[in-house]
Design a protein around this motif. Structure first.
Motif, PDB file in Angstrom:
ATOM      1  N   ARG B 126      -1.106  19.880  17.532  1.00  0.00           N
ATOM      2  CA  ARG B 126      -1.959  21.028  18.397  1.00  0.00           C
ATOM      3  C   ARG B 126      -3.040  21.843  17.353  1.00  0.00           C
ATOM      4  NH1 ARG B 126       1.542  24.156  22.241  1.00  0.00           N
ATOM      5  NH2 ARG B 126       1.324  25.586  20.590  1.00  0.00           N
ATOM      6  N   VAL B 127      -4.037  22.411  18.112  1.00  0.00           N
ATOM      7  CA  VAL B 127      -5.163  22.909  17.353  1.00  0.00           C
ATOM      8  C   VAL B 127      -4.483  24.004  16.483  1.00  0.00           C
ATOM      9  CG1 VAL B 127      -7.179  24.619  17.472  1.00  0.00           C
ATOM     10  CG2 VAL B 127      -6.919  22.382  18.868  1.00  0.00           C
ATOM     11  N   GLU B 128      -3.657  24.775  17.045  1.00  0.00           N
ATOM     12  CA  GLU B 128      -3.044  25.758  16.235  1.00  0.00           C
ATOM     13  C   GLU B 128      -2.065  25.439  14.922  1.00  0.00           C
ATOM     14  OE1 GLU B 128      -1.736  26.785  20.502  1.00  0.00           O
ATOM     15  OE2 GLU B 128      -3.021  25.370  19.761  1.00  0.00           O
ATOM     16  N   ASP B 129      -1.682  24.131  15.315  1.00  0.00           N
ATOM     17  CA  ASP B 129      -0.779  23.673  14.263  1.00  0.00           C
ATOM     18  C   ASP B 129      -1.484  22.815  13.207  1.00  0.00           C
ATOM     19  OD1 ASP B 129       1.085  25.004  15.787  1.00  0.00           O
ATOM     20  OD2 ASP B 129       1.627  22.978  16.982  1.00  0.00           O
ATOM     21  N   ASP B 130      -2.791  22.563  13.543  1.00  0.00           N
ATOM     22  CA  ASP B 130      -3.345  21.619  12.442  1.00  0.00           C
ATOM     23  C   ASP B 130      -3.692  22.363  11.395  1.00  0.00           C
ATOM     24  OD1 ASP B 130      -6.291  19.504  13.165  1.00  0.00           O
ATOM     25  OD2 ASP B 130      -4.952  19.736  11.489  1.00  0.00           O
ATOM     26  N   PRO B 131      -3.142  21.799  10.144  1.00  0.00           N
ATOM     27  CA  PRO B 131      -3.316  22.347   8.797  1.00  0.00           C
ATOM     28  C   PRO B 131      -4.849  22.525   8.446  1.00  0.00           C
ATOM     29  CG  PRO B 131      -2.096  20.297   8.578  1.00  0.00           C
ATOM     30  CD  PRO B 131      -2.097  20.643  10.167  1.00  0.00           C
ATOM     31  N   SER B 132      -5.520  21.407   8.682  1.00  0.00           N
ATOM     32  CA  SER B 132      -6.786  20.977   8.359  1.00  0.00           C
ATOM     33  C   SER B 132      -7.830  21.950   8.870  1.00  0.00           C
ATOM     34  CB  SER B 132      -7.333  19.637   8.344  1.00  0.00           C
ATOM     35  OG  SER B 132      -7.321  19.427   9.977  1.00  0.00           O
ATOM     36  N   LEU B 133      -7.489  22.696  10.001  1.00  0.00           N
ATOM     37  CA  LEU B 133      -8.444  23.411  10.768  1.00  0.00           C
ATOM     38  C   LEU B 133      -9.171  24.610   9.956  1.00  0.00           C
ATOM     39  CD1 LEU B 133      -9.841  23.776  13.836  1.00  0.00           C
ATOM     40  CD2 LEU B 133      -8.072  25.261  13.976  1.00  0.00           C
ATOM     41  N   PRO B 134      -8.345  25.456   9.173  1.00  0.00           N
ATOM     42  CA  PRO B 134      -8.554  26.473   8.448  1.00  0.00           C
ATOM     43  C   PRO B 134      -9.758  26.046   7.435  1.00  0.00           C
ATOM     44  CG  PRO B 134      -6.276  26.672   8.613  1.00  0.00           C
ATOM     45  CD  PRO B 134      -6.692  25.356   9.075  1.00  0.00           C
ATOM     46  N   MET B 135      -9.324  24.788   7.021  1.00  0.00           N
ATOM     47  CA  MET B 135     -10.172  24.441   5.752  1.00  0.00           C
ATOM     48  C   MET B 135     -11.383  24.077   6.416  1.00  0.00           C
ATOM     49  SD  MET B 135      -9.646  20.838   3.326  1.00  0.00           S
ATOM     50  CE  MET B 135      -9.925  19.805   4.929  1.00  0.00           C
ATOM     51  N   ILE B 136     -11.656  23.338   7.687  1.00  0.00           N
ATOM     52  CA  ILE B 136     -12.689  22.995   8.296  1.00  0.00           C
ATOM     53  C   ILE B 136     -13.703  24.170   8.483  1.00  0.00           C
ATOM     54  CG2 ILE B 136     -13.823  21.746  10.208  1.00  0.00           C
ATOM     55  CD1 ILE B 136     -11.674  19.955  10.428  1.00  0.00           C
ATOM     56  N   GLU B 137     -12.936  25.047   9.108  1.00  0.00           N
ATOM     57  CA  GLU B 137     -13.757  26.462   9.612  1.00  0.00           C
ATOM     58  C   GLU B 137     -14.487  26.915   8.276  1.00  0.00           C
ATOM     59  OE1 GLU B 137     -10.668  28.749  11.060  1.00  0.00           O
ATOM     60  OE2 GLU B 137     -10.794  28.138  13.257  1.00  0.00           O
ATOM     61  N   ARG B 138     -13.601  26.868   6.962  1.00  0.00           N
ATOM     62  CA  ARG B 138     -14.156  27.365   5.708  1.00  0.00           C
ATOM     63  C   ARG B 138     -15.513  26.593   5.596  1.00  0.00           C
ATOM     64  NH1 ARG B 138      -8.936  27.863   4.131  1.00  0.00           N
ATOM     65  NH2 ARG B 138      -9.158  25.932   3.008  1.00  0.00           N
ATOM     66  N   MET B 139     -15.497  25.394   5.939  1.00  0.00           N
ATOM     67  CA  MET B 139     -16.524  24.459   5.553  1.00  0.00           C
ATOM     68  C   MET B 139     -17.716  24.602   6.357  1.00  0.00           C
ATOM     69  SD  MET B 139     -14.868  20.646   4.166  1.00  0.00           S
ATOM     70  CE  MET B 139     -14.544  20.512   5.644  1.00  0.00           C
TER      71      MET B 139
END
Ligand code: ZN
Lengths: 190, 179
Positions: B126-139
């Protein structure tokens, strides 16, 4: 073999033929026709009192039987079922009243008394058939089934779709009317 | 006092046999009407029995059988025709039903495929549980990415296969650079 044993055997053979036809053997129906056409013809003849109408009726009766035989489940004997079709066909038949075709007799070699006797008998039969053909339809059919086809009162009732009491009452009136008609020389309706 | 007259049924039984004679004897003795009724029925019976009908020639029965055979052949032909007509009508009805319902089923099939693809995506975290999301948000600048997505969606619809290939290649290159 006694008469009733023969009758039972005949009913069994009819039932086997019906089953054979229902399995798809068309010849079985031909055999049923051969076995019963004379009785049906005689019933029809007595009803309409002429050969041509009787012949047409026989054909109509067997075509109706052919159309219905796949649905025949053997609740009654085949002959009772066939009589029922014949009776209904006769009752719904409106004849053109073709003139009766008289029988041809080859009297060669017969002596004069025999010939006279035969003519008298033929004349009596003709008058009687004429009188029968003037009976009201249901009385006529009841008389024919009982007197000439030797059906039991219960079978006559079944064929006519009525009660035994009504069948007997019809026969009673048929017989008394027949006597009256012959006394009157067949004049007028009973 | 006279008993009631015999019924037609009783009178017939007496005319045809001796059945019921005992119990009706007394009435018959005193009632001329019923006596006559029974007698007339009995006479009628005797007259009726003593009559023949002309017997057709033996040839007649054969001719009658042939005539019926022709009638039954015609009846069989009519039956076959009716069967074919029924079959044809049934086939036509089935085809018509298919023609009417096919688009509906095709539509349902499409929906099912859409659902299937959602299911496949749902196998991802799930989007909330995706560990890569914060990284993508940063990029990525999220708003820019969203604008490009909308723009790409409307453009790709009208691009040719070749154009799609070129655009995809460029995107991959750009994405690679960002990483
Ligand atoms: Zn009386």
């Amino acid at each position: 073999m006694s008469h009733s044993e023969k009758a039972t055997a005949s009913v069994g053979e009819d039932a086997a033929l019906v089953k054979a036809y229902q399995r798809g053997e068309r010849e079985a129906f031909d055999t049923l026709f051969e076995r019963h056409q004379r009785n049906v013809y005689r019933l029809c003849y007595r009803f309409v009192n002429n050969h041509e109408d009787a012949s047409d009726l026989v054909q109509e009766v067997f075509i109706k039987a052919y159309r219905g035989i796949l649905r025949f489940r053997g609740d009654s004997s085949f002959s009772t079922w066939l009589y029922r079709i014949a009776v209904n066909t006769c009752l719904s038949y409106r004849s053109l009243r073709r003139p009766a075709m008289e029988e041809f007799h080859d009297d060669k070699g017969a002596n004069a008394n025999d010939v006279i006797e035969r003519i008298e008998k033929d004349e009596r039969s003709r008058q009687l058939r004429e009188a029968v053909s003037r009976l009201p339809e249901r009385q006529r059919i009841t008389l024919i089934l009982k007197v000439y086809h030797d059906l039991k009162h219960a079978d006559v009732a079944h064929v006519m779709g009525t009660t035994i009491g009504t069948a007997k009452a019809n026969l009673f009136h048929a017989l008394t009317n027949l006597k009256r008609l012959l006394e009157k020389g067949q004049g007028g309706a009973p | 006092m006279k008993s009631r007259h015999l019924s037609d049924e009783q009178a017939l039984d007496l005319a045809m046999s001796e059945a019921g004679l005992d119990e009706n004897h007394a009435h018959l003795e005193e009632c001329d009407v019923c006596r006559d009724r029974v007698r007339h029925a009995r006479d009628g019976w005797r007259l009726a029995v003593d009559t023949d009908i002309p017997e057709p020639s033996p040839l007649y029965w054969e001719a009658s059988k042939r005539r019926l055979g022709r009638e039954l052949d015609a009846e069989d032909a009519r039956r076959r025709q009716r069967r074919w007509l029924t079959l044809a009508a049934t086939a036509a009805a089935i085809l018509a039903t298919i023609a009417i319902l096919a688009p509906v089923f095709v539509g349902l099939g499409r929906d099912q495929r859409a659902e299937t693809s959602v299911d496949a995506w749902s196998a991802l975290p799930r989007v909330e549980d995706d560990p890569s999301l914060p990284m993508i948000e940063r990029m990525l600048d999220v708003e820019t990415e969203h604008a490009i997505g909308c723009c790409l969606g409307s453009c790709v619809l009208v691009l040719s296969d070749e154009e799609v290939r070129v655009v995809s290649e460029s995107l991959r290159v750009e994405m690679g650079r960002s990483l």
